[in-house]
Design a protein around this motif. Sequence first.
Motif, PDB file in Angstrom:
ATOM      1  N   PRO A  24       0.837  -1.203   0.000  1.00  0.00           N
ATOM      2  CA  PRO A  24       0.000   0.000   0.000  1.00  0.00           C
ATOM      3  C   PRO A  24       0.868   1.249   0.000  1.00  0.00           C
ATOM      4  CG  PRO A  24      -0.437  -1.376   1.943  1.00  0.00           C
ATOM      5  CD  PRO A  24       0.733  -1.966   1.241  1.00  0.00           C
ATOM      6  N   GLN A  26       0.378   5.449   0.873  1.00  0.00           N
ATOM      7  CA  GLN A  26      -0.539   6.516   1.312  1.00  0.00           C
ATOM      8  C   GLN A  26       0.116   7.855   0.981  1.00  0.00           C
ATOM      9  OE1 GLN A  26      -3.823   5.842   3.141  1.00  0.00           O
ATOM     10  NE2 GLN A  26      -3.848   7.726   2.004  1.00  0.00           N
ATOM     11  N   GLY A  27       0.869   8.454   1.932  1.00  0.00           N
ATOM     12  CA  GLY A  27       1.572   9.713   1.615  1.00  0.00           C
ATOM     13  C   GLY A  27       2.794   9.467   0.738  1.00  0.00           C
ATOM     14  N   GLY A  28       3.347   8.263   0.821  1.00  0.00           N
ATOM     15  CA  GLY A  28       4.525   7.911   0.019  1.00  0.00           C
ATOM     16  C   GLY A  28       5.836   8.432   0.588  1.00  0.00           C
ATOM     17  N   THR A  29       5.808   9.057   1.782  1.00  0.00           N
ATOM     18  CA  THR A  29       7.033   9.687   2.293  1.00  0.00           C
ATOM     19  C   THR A  29       8.037   8.658   2.814  1.00  0.00           C
ATOM     20  OG1 THR A  29       6.059  10.070   4.475  1.00  0.00           O
ATOM     21  CG2 THR A  29       5.858  11.850   2.871  1.00  0.00           C
ATOM     22  N   ASP A  30       7.602   7.454   3.105  1.00  0.00           N
ATOM     23  CA  ASP A  30       8.531   6.344   3.375  1.00  0.00           C
ATOM     24  C   ASP A  30       8.714   5.519   2.109  1.00  0.00           C
ATOM     25  OD1 ASP A  30       9.497   6.394   6.002  1.00  0.00           O
ATOM     26  OD2 ASP A  30       7.584   5.670   6.795  1.00  0.00           O
ATOM     27  N   MET A  31       7.601   5.185   1.476  1.00  0.00           N
ATOM     28  CA  MET A  31       7.626   4.263   0.345  1.00  0.00           C
ATOM     29  C   MET A  31       8.473   4.781  -0.815  1.00  0.00           C
ATOM     30  SD  MET A  31       6.819   1.472  -0.902  1.00  0.00           S
ATOM     31  CE  MET A  31       5.577   0.713   0.113  1.00  0.00           C
ATOM     32  N   LEU A  48      -3.659   4.138  -2.048  1.00  0.00           N
ATOM     33  CA  LEU A  48      -4.867   4.308  -1.225  1.00  0.00           C
ATOM     34  C   LEU A  48      -5.442   5.723  -1.313  1.00  0.00           C
ATOM     35  CD1 LEU A  48      -3.793   2.284   1.943  1.00  0.00           C
ATOM     36  CD2 LEU A  48      -5.196   1.540   0.005  1.00  0.00           C
ATOM     37  N   TYR A  72      -0.356  14.368   9.049  1.00  0.00           N
ATOM     38  CA  TYR A  72       0.046  14.952  10.337  1.00  0.00           C
ATOM     39  C   TYR A  72      -0.464  16.377  10.502  1.00  0.00           C
ATOM     40  CZ  TYR A  72       3.232  11.018  10.844  1.00  0.00           C
ATOM     41  OH  TYR A  72       3.750   9.755  10.966  1.00  0.00           O
ATOM     42  N   GLY A  94       9.526  15.310  10.372  1.00  0.00           N
ATOM     43  CA  GLY A  94      10.066  15.876   9.131  1.00  0.00           C
ATOM     44  C   GLY A  94       9.937  17.380   9.010  1.00  0.00           C
ATOM     45  N   THR A 103       1.440  10.283   7.062  1.00  0.00           N
ATOM     46  CA  THR A 103       0.260   9.913   7.856  1.00  0.00           C
ATOM     47  C   THR A 103       0.645   8.998   9.024  1.00  0.00           C
ATOM     48  OG1 THR A 103      -0.136   7.931   6.541  1.00  0.00           O
ATOM     49  CG2 THR A 103      -1.174   9.978   5.769  1.00  0.00           C
ATOM     50  N   ASN A 107       2.999   5.596   9.197  1.00  0.00           N
ATOM     51  CA  ASN A 107       3.959   5.356  10.286  1.00  0.00           C
ATOM     52  C   ASN A 107       3.715   3.949  10.860  1.00  0.00           C
ATOM     53  OD1 ASN A 107       5.121   7.004  13.230  1.00  0.00           O
ATOM     54  ND2 ASN A 107       6.077   7.231  11.247  1.00  0.00           N
ATOM     55  N   ASP A 116       7.738   8.475  14.931  1.00  0.00           N
ATOM     56  CA  ASP A 116       7.387   9.370  16.038  1.00  0.00           C
ATOM     57  C   ASP A 116       5.971   9.179  16.574  1.00  0.00           C
ATOM     58  OD1 ASP A 116       9.818  10.711  16.356  1.00  0.00           O
ATOM     59  OD2 ASP A 116       9.406  11.961  14.616  1.00  0.00           O
ATOM     60  N   ILE A 160      -4.700  -1.057   6.967  1.00  0.00           N
ATOM     61  CA  ILE A 160      -5.081  -0.236   8.127  1.00  0.00           C
ATOM     62  C   ILE A 160      -6.166   0.731   7.670  1.00  0.00           C
ATOM     63  CG2 ILE A 160      -4.275   1.447   9.830  1.00  0.00           C
ATOM     64  CD1 ILE A 160      -1.415   0.245   9.390  1.00  0.00           C
TER      65      ILE A 160
HETATM   66  C1  LIG Z   1      12.604  13.903   4.672  1.00  0.00           C
HETATM   67  C2  LIG Z   1      11.837  12.950   5.552  1.00  0.00           C
HETATM   68  C3  LIG Z   1      11.744  13.216   6.923  1.00  0.00           C
HETATM   69  C4  LIG Z   1      11.039  12.333   7.751  1.00  0.00           C
HETATM   70  N1  LIG Z   1      10.970  12.623   9.092  1.00  0.00           N
HETATM   71  C5  LIG Z   1      10.301  11.788   9.902  1.00  0.00           C
HETATM   72  C6  LIG Z   1      10.228  12.070  11.299  1.00  0.00           C
HETATM   73  O1  LIG Z   1      10.732  13.070  11.803  1.00  0.00           O
HETATM   74  N2  LIG Z   1       9.537  11.191  12.078  1.00  0.00           N
HETATM   75  C7  LIG Z   1       8.939  10.066  11.565  1.00  0.00           C
HETATM   76  O2  LIG Z   1       8.320   9.308  12.309  1.00  0.00           O
HETATM   77  N3  LIG Z   1       9.001   9.787  10.254  1.00  0.00           N
HETATM   78  C8  LIG Z   1       9.649  10.614   9.412  1.00  0.00           C
HETATM   79  N4  LIG Z   1       9.735  10.320   8.083  1.00  0.00           N
HETATM   80  C9  LIG Z   1       9.122   9.079   7.592  1.00  0.00           C
HETATM   81  C10 LIG Z   1       7.657   9.225   7.099  1.00  0.00           C
HETATM   82  O3  LIG Z   1       7.359  10.556   6.757  1.00  0.00           O
HETATM   83  C11 LIG Z   1       6.658   8.742   8.157  1.00  0.00           C
HETATM   84  O4  LIG Z   1       6.935   7.428   8.560  1.00  0.00           O
HETATM   85  C12 LIG Z   1       5.199   8.836   7.685  1.00  0.00           C
HETATM   86  O5  LIG Z   1       4.353   8.624   8.791  1.00  0.00           O
HETATM   87  C13 LIG Z   1       4.870   7.837   6.589  1.00  0.00           C
HETATM   88  O6  LIG Z   1       3.528   8.044   6.199  1.00  0.00           O
HETATM   89  P1  LIG Z   1       3.086   7.932   4.661  1.00  0.00           P
HETATM   90  O7  LIG Z   1       1.622   8.113   4.598  1.00  0.00           O
HETATM   91  O8  LIG Z   1       3.902   8.797   3.807  1.00  0.00           O
HETATM   92  O9  LIG Z   1       3.469   6.386   4.387  1.00  0.00           O
HETATM   93  P2  LIG Z   1       3.826   5.637   3.020  1.00  0.00           P
HETATM   94  O10 LIG Z   1       5.203   5.981   2.586  1.00  0.00           O
HETATM   95  O11 LIG Z   1       2.746   5.786   2.021  1.00  0.00           O
HETATM   96  O12 LIG Z   1       3.815   4.136   3.577  1.00  0.00           O
HETATM   97  C14 LIG Z   1       4.690   3.747   4.616  1.00  0.00           C
HETATM   98  C15 LIG Z   1       4.515   2.255   4.900  1.00  0.00           C
HETATM   99  O13 LIG Z   1       3.215   2.008   5.426  1.00  0.00           O
HETATM  100  C16 LIG Z   1       2.510   1.105   4.574  1.00  0.00           C
HETATM  101  N5  LIG Z   1       1.118   1.616   4.542  1.00  0.00           N
HETATM  102  C17 LIG Z   1       0.705   2.854   4.189  1.00  0.00           C
HETATM  103  N6  LIG Z   1      -0.628   2.962   4.349  1.00  0.00           N
HETATM  104  C18 LIG Z   1      -1.054   1.754   4.807  1.00  0.00           C
HETATM  105  C19 LIG Z   1      -2.343   1.222   5.166  1.00  0.00           C
HETATM  106  N7  LIG Z   1      -3.465   1.980   5.112  1.00  0.00           N
HETATM  107  N8  LIG Z   1      -2.400  -0.064   5.572  1.00  0.00           N
HETATM  108  C20 LIG Z   1      -1.276  -0.818   5.662  1.00  0.00           C
HETATM  109  N9  LIG Z   1      -0.050  -0.382   5.351  1.00  0.00           N
HETATM  110  C21 LIG Z   1       0.057   0.892   4.928  1.00  0.00           C
HETATM  111  C22 LIG Z   1       3.205   1.162   3.226  1.00  0.00           C
HETATM  112  O14 LIG Z   1       3.063  -0.017   2.484  1.00  0.00           O
HETATM  113  C23 LIG Z   1       4.648   1.377   3.672  1.00  0.00           C
HETATM  114  O15 LIG Z   1       5.235   0.163   4.074  1.00  0.00           O
HETATM  115  C24 LIG Z   1      10.421  11.175   7.214  1.00  0.00           C
HETATM  116  C25 LIG Z   1      10.501  10.918   5.840  1.00  0.00           C
HETATM  117  C26 LIG Z   1      11.194  11.790   5.018  1.00  0.00           C
HETATM  118  C27 LIG Z   1      11.272  11.499   3.538  1.00  0.00           C
END
Ligand SMILES: Cc1cc2nc3c(=O)[nH]c(=O)nc-3n(C[C@H](O)[C@H](O)[C@H](O)COP(=O)(O)OP(=O)(O)OC[C@H]3O[C@@H](n4cnc5c(N)ncnc54)[C@H](O)[C@@H]3O)c2cc1C
Length: 289
Positions: A24, A26-31, A48, A72, A94, A103, A107, A116, A160
């Motif tokens: 999946p 969502q925001g893509g900030t990890d993926m 999603l 967030y 971040g 999101t 996380n 966090d 989730i």
């Molecule tokens: C520059 C930078 C700084 C950052 N700083 C921080 C920080 O200070 N603290 C911190 O905690 N994180 C940080 N991050 C990491 C990231 O932003 C967080 O972990 C964020 O919460 C990921 O959310 P997302 O929606 O972007 O997840 P995504 O990248 O879309 O997904 C993350 C993971 O969750 C899974 N996923 C997503 N949605 C679902 C769902 N509905 N059901 C099941 N699985 C799902 C995906 O498959 C993937 O494995 C940072 C990232 C970057 C690039």
Amino acid sequence: MDFLRPTSWADALDLKAARPEASPIQGGTDMMVELNFDKGRPSALLDLNPCRELFEYKEIDGQIRIGSGVPYVRIINRLAGPLPGLAQASRTVGSPQIRNRGTVGGNLGGASPAGDAHPALLAGNAVVEVESAARGTRMIPIDDFYIWVRKTALEADELIRAIWLPPAEGPQYFSKVGTRNAMVIAVCSFSIALYPASATARTGIGSSGPTPLRAEPAEEFLATQLPWHDPAPLTEQVLREFGALVAAAAKPIDDVRGTADYRKHALSVLARRTLGWAWTDYLAERKAA
Ligand SMILES: Cc1cc2nc3c(=O)[nH]c(=O)nc-3n(C[C@H](O)[C@H](O)[C@H](O)COP(=O)(O)OP(=O)(O)OC[C@H]3O[C@@H](n4cnc5c(N)ncnc54)[C@H](O)[C@@H]3O)c2cc1C
């Protein structure tokens, strides 16, 4: 790589059932970081973002249900009143760009021990709502959600859907140590929530173990030591003992961000400080009531 774009949440669940290996997004900030650095190459991404219901939050039967797609920034702007611990944690994630896209659902999905949101979700007594096409909804208490490093209780066909939290009934705090003030992965982090009605406290430790952890012996210590019914400032001895118990509950390793010894020391300081702030707020609230 296939890019799967569901038309609805039900469609997303069907696609996940048909392609359990799909990741999946969502925001893509990890993926997107994983993909850009070639750390993993899933055969399919399940987007999603078309599931707009994931972006909703609302109060239902006295609990706050946050859709897994709520970024967030909305938690910071809209939910800081009822969920101060999670809002504080969200503020440290971040940069504004990351907080606009990232999101709590992501996380949780990534389950990095350094995420966090986790300490605040543990202290806040969250429940994770997950769903599959085959078995419907499952409510997973946060204490049972984290299994190992980046491993969660989610089954391969589950997504989730939302995170449930009770509104804060007492002070909550989150604090984090990093190598600089912003845009930083936690070296260690800590959250505390006070529950005056039951005269209890819950805690969450981040980035100091294979999974986010609770410091249960420290919580038990507070249950006997906090003067709930005859409120008075806490002694230095209680604050220090609490800090020591939190440090003892952590299971950190040495890595590029810090040594295990440093993490334990920093956690004891974070624990002492956050308890002091929370108790001071509690005394002020009692006085004002
Ligand atoms: C520059 C930078 C700084 C950052 N700083 C921080 C920080 O200070 N603290 C911190 O905690 N994180 C940080 N991050 C990491 C990231 O932003 C967080 O972990 C964020 O919460 C990921 O959310 P997302 O929606 O972007 O997840 P995504 O990248 O879309 O997904 C993350 C993971 O969750 C899974 N996923 C997503 N949605 C679902 C769902 N509905 N059901 C099941 N699985 C799902 C995906 O498959 C993937 O494995 C940072 C990232 C970057 C690039």
